[in-house]
Design a protein around this motif. Structure first.
Motif, mmCIF file in Angstrom:
data_model
loop_
_atom_site.group_PDB
_atom_site.id
_atom_site.type_symbol
_atom_site.label_atom_id
_atom_site.label_comp_id
_atom_site.label_asym_id
_atom_site.label_seq_id
_atom_site.Cartn_x
_atom_site.Cartn_y
_atom_site.Cartn_z
ATOM 1 N N MET A 1 -60.002 13.019 42.413
ATOM 2 C CA MET A 1 -61.029 12.768 41.564
ATOM 3 C C MET A 1 -60.683 12.242 39.989
ATOM 4 O O MET A 1 -59.665 12.764 39.693
ATOM 5 N N ASP A 2 -61.230 11.268 39.485
ATOM 6 C CA ASP A 2 -60.947 10.671 38.331
ATOM 7 C C ASP A 2 -61.054 12.038 37.113
ATOM 8 O O ASP A 2 -61.739 12.915 36.980
ATOM 9 N N ILE A 3 -60.066 11.907 36.111
ATOM 10 C CA ILE A 3 -59.902 12.579 34.890
ATOM 11 C C ILE A 3 -60.168 11.861 33.877
ATOM 12 O O ILE A 3 -59.447 10.753 33.459
ATOM 13 N N LEU A 4 -61.462 11.907 33.027
ATOM 14 C CA LEU A 4 -61.844 11.297 31.905
ATOM 15 C C LEU A 4 -61.451 11.879 30.524
ATOM 16 O O LEU A 4 -62.168 12.942 30.474
ATOM 17 N N ARG A 5 -60.589 11.598 29.628
ATOM 18 C CA ARG A 5 -60.250 12.382 28.657
ATOM 19 C C ARG A 5 -61.055 11.853 27.368
ATOM 20 O O ARG A 5 -60.901 10.632 27.010
ATOM 21 N N ILE A 6 -61.636 12.634 26.805
ATOM 22 C CA ILE A 6 -62.690 12.270 25.430
ATOM 23 C C ILE A 6 -62.214 13.042 24.185
ATOM 24 O O ILE A 6 -61.756 14.152 24.257
ATOM 25 N N ALA A 7 -62.421 12.373 23.117
ATOM 26 C CA ALA A 7 -62.161 12.987 21.876
ATOM 27 C C ALA A 7 -63.588 12.851 21.028
ATOM 28 O O ALA A 7 -64.004 11.795 20.749
ATOM 29 N N THR A 8 -64.047 14.021 20.402
ATOM 30 C CA THR A 8 -65.163 14.026 19.562
ATOM 31 C C THR A 8 -64.518 13.777 18.163
ATOM 32 O O THR A 8 -63.653 14.364 17.806
ATOM 33 N N ALA A 9 -65.462 12.871 17.390
ATOM 34 C CA ALA A 9 -65.125 12.910 15.822
ATOM 35 C C ALA A 9 -66.423 12.695 15.333
ATOM 36 O O ALA A 9 -67.489 12.595 15.674
ATOM 37 N N GLY A 10 -66.489 13.120 13.752
ATOM 38 C CA GLY A 10 -67.425 13.007 12.907
ATOM 39 C C GLY A 10 -67.387 13.909 11.656
ATOM 40 O O GLY A 10 -66.527 14.779 11.794
ATOM 41 N N SER A 11 -68.381 13.700 10.845
ATOM 42 C CA SER A 11 -68.234 14.422 9.606
ATOM 43 C C SER A 11 -68.743 15.901 9.823
ATOM 44 O O SER A 11 -69.326 16.496 11.041
ATOM 45 N N VAL A 12 -68.527 16.593 8.849
ATOM 46 C CA VAL A 12 -69.052 18.240 8.954
ATOM 47 C C VAL A 12 -70.401 18.180 9.388
ATOM 48 O O VAL A 12 -71.397 17.507 8.727
ATOM 49 N N ASP A 13 -70.974 19.047 10.322
ATOM 50 C CA ASP A 13 -72.189 19.289 10.522
ATOM 51 C C ASP A 13 -73.009 18.160 11.242
ATOM 52 O O ASP A 13 -74.265 18.050 11.273
ATOM 53 N N ASP A 14 -72.178 17.199 11.941
ATOM 54 C CA ASP A 14 -72.743 16.117 12.402
ATOM 55 C C ASP A 14 -73.382 16.469 13.851
ATOM 56 O O ASP A 14 -74.087 15.682 14.489
ATOM 57 N N GLY A 15 -72.728 17.588 14.186
ATOM 58 C CA GLY A 15 -73.328 18.343 15.613
ATOM 59 C C GLY A 15 -72.311 17.895 16.803
ATOM 60 O O GLY A 15 -72.989 17.961 17.939
ATOM 61 N N LYS A 16 -71.239 17.857 16.574
ATOM 62 C CA LYS A 16 -70.030 17.766 17.764
ATOM 63 C C LYS A 16 -70.148 18.850 18.884
ATOM 64 O O LYS A 16 -69.994 18.436 19.834
ATOM 65 N N SER A 17 -69.925 20.325 18.082
ATOM 66 C CA SER A 17 -69.819 21.316 18.996
ATOM 67 C C SER A 17 -71.161 21.573 19.934
ATOM 68 O O SER A 17 -71.234 21.875 20.972
ATOM 69 N N THR A 18 -72.163 21.275 19.330
ATOM 70 C CA THR A 18 -73.531 21.389 19.781
ATOM 71 C C THR A 18 -73.795 20.223 20.797
ATOM 72 O O THR A 18 -74.232 20.709 21.892
ATOM 73 N N LEU A 19 -73.204 19.067 20.644
ATOM 74 C CA LEU A 19 -73.387 17.959 21.739
ATOM 75 C C LEU A 19 -72.489 18.448 22.982
ATOM 76 O O LEU A 19 -73.128 18.248 23.868
ATOM 77 N N ILE A 20 -71.329 18.804 22.836
ATOM 78 C CA ILE A 20 -70.562 19.386 23.882
ATOM 79 C C ILE A 20 -71.053 20.556 24.662
ATOM 80 O O ILE A 20 -71.136 20.318 25.688
ATOM 81 N N GLY A 21 -71.604 21.349 23.895
ATOM 82 C CA GLY A 21 -72.324 22.762 24.327
ATOM 83 C C GLY A 21 -73.515 22.162 25.320
ATOM 84 O O GLY A 21 -73.733 22.456 26.315
ATOM 85 N N ARG A 22 -74.356 20.928 24.655
ATOM 86 C CA ARG A 22 -75.358 20.323 25.671
ATOM 87 C C ARG A 22 -74.946 19.787 26.755
ATOM 88 O O ARG A 22 -75.482 20.055 27.711
#
Length: 403
Positions: A1-22
């Motif tokens: 199975m394919d593995i896709l590696r992703i990096a999230t980025a953005g300013s403070v409080d833009d919601g990166k952790s919430t997005l991943i949790g979602r």
């Protein structure tokens, strides 16, 4: 199975952790007991919703401050492929964490707060993604719920970001824009009814449709940094001489002619072993041992390449550097340069410029390069390294400096 590696980025409080949790929540990658623990933790914080960001902010300091500090690697999968997400910090002082988190990614998700638009950190993170030759960039315009799901807000940020991409000029880079609300799951997995004006793919659909380069069909130049020369001290394998390492790019097969660097001696591949199995072909990221028809001088730190595909051997080089130490990089100072398994002493012979993130212009001839700054630096090495230009072959065009 394919593995896709992703990096999230953005300013403070833009919601990166919430997005991943979602994403984890919507793909049912969270166990029931963990969901119950999240609900309890959210109630203790006095929230009337489940705080999905707690899934990724694992450090006590992160949970106390409500920010991401360290790089967290999160794993989940769908029926189509596996995903590894590097949740990187948004603060300027953690830019170095963002660089390391994105260094192996195929996709960069850059979050932009719909209320704030494109900011300095947006520019910084996009520049770093481009510098690292990340070909797929998804600009997720988050918190659309706080902008009344207004189409004009989305289009204004899209226009501003396109102006940035014109300045960076990476023609092979594909940039996609998507309006989302990670808190409420709008356009994450299912199409949002609150934004009918957006008629393209959801975030997960975008990720599912990104093509992953097949390492078996890699057309890159063959590079094998030698990590170990294997000479068993047994009667059975008395004459065995193998050269072990991880293929950093390209592919090789039994019978191909190779050149050993720096000696420039040439021989033919007689066998390739993966663990104890004999194979005909070795491709990118394969850890293998290669044997040759001739006994030639090869040691740790040398490199095997195909005949006719030799990189330039140079003791002088110029490179773009993101500085990660609190002590600034100084002109005239000596460092160790680690290129793959090859480590050489090097002296900084000049600092040409430092990048201004605000306008992407170069400030010429600065005194030094400070923490998290990006600049162009010249070096002189004690012995040559066998590097390719990063744009041509990223795995063999990167190095780190050690004080």
């Amino acid at each position: 199975m394919d593995i896709l590696r992703i990096a999230t980025a953005g300013s403070v409080d833009d919601g990166k952790s919430t997005l991943i949790g979602r994403l984890l929540f919507e793909t049912q990658s969270i166990t029931k007991d963990k969901i119950e623990a999240l609900k309890a933790a959210s109630q203790r914080k006095g929230l009337d919703f489940v705080d999905l960001s707690l899934l990724t902010d694992g450090l006590i300091a992160e949970r106390e401050q409500g920010i991401t500090i360290d790089v967290a690697n999160i794993y989940f999968n769908t029926p189509n492929r596996k995903y590894i997400i590097a949740d990187t910090p948004g603060h300027f002082e953690y830019t170095r964490n963002m660089v390391t988190g994105a260094s192996n990614a195929s996709v960069s998700i850059i979050l932009v707060d719909a209320r704030n638009g494109v900011g300095e950190q947006t520019r910084r993170h996009f520049y770093i993604a481009s510098l690292l030759e990340i070909k797929n960039v998804i600009v997720a315009i988050n918190k659309m719920d706080l902008a009344n799901y207004d189409q004009s807000v989305f289009e204004k940020i899209q226009q501003d970001f396109n102006e940035i991409s014109e300045q960076v000029k990476k023609p092979k880079q594909k940039i996609s824009f998507i309006p989302i609300s990670s808190l409420y799951g709008e356009n994450i997995v299912e199409k949002s009814e609150k934004m009918p004006w957006y008629d393209s793919l959801t975030l997960l659909q975008l990720l599912e449709n990104i093509e992953i380069e097949d390492q078996k069909d890699d057309k890159s130049l063959f590079r094998l940094p030698v990590q170990l020369v294997i000479r068993p001290k047994t009667e059975e394998f008395h004459d065995f001489r193998g050269y072990a390492g991880r293929v950093s790019s390209g592919s090789i097969k039994v019978g191909d002619m190779i050149e050993a660097l720096p000696s420039k001696q040439i021989s033919k591949i007689s066998a390739i072993y993966r663990a104890q199995d004999s194979v005909e072909v070795a491709s990118k990221n394969d850890s293998v041992t290669i044997t040759l028809e001739d006994d030639i001088d090869i040691s740790r730190g040398n490199m095997l390449v195909k005949v006719g595909e030799q990189p330039e051997l140079s003791k002088e080089l110029k490179a773009r550097v993101c500085w990660m130490d609190t002590t600034p990089l100084q002109n005239g100072k000596t460092y160790l340069l680690q290129h793959g398994v090859n480590r050489q002493k090097t002296k900084v012979t000049g600092i040409q410029s430092v990048l201004s993130i605000n306008n992407f212009e170069e400030e010429e001839l600065p005194e030094n390069i400070k923490l998290n700054q990006i600049g162009v630096v010249s070096f002189k090495l004690a012995n040559p390294i066998f590097a390719d230009p990063f744009e041509v072959n990223p795995p063999n065009g990167a190095f780190i400096l050690i004080d």
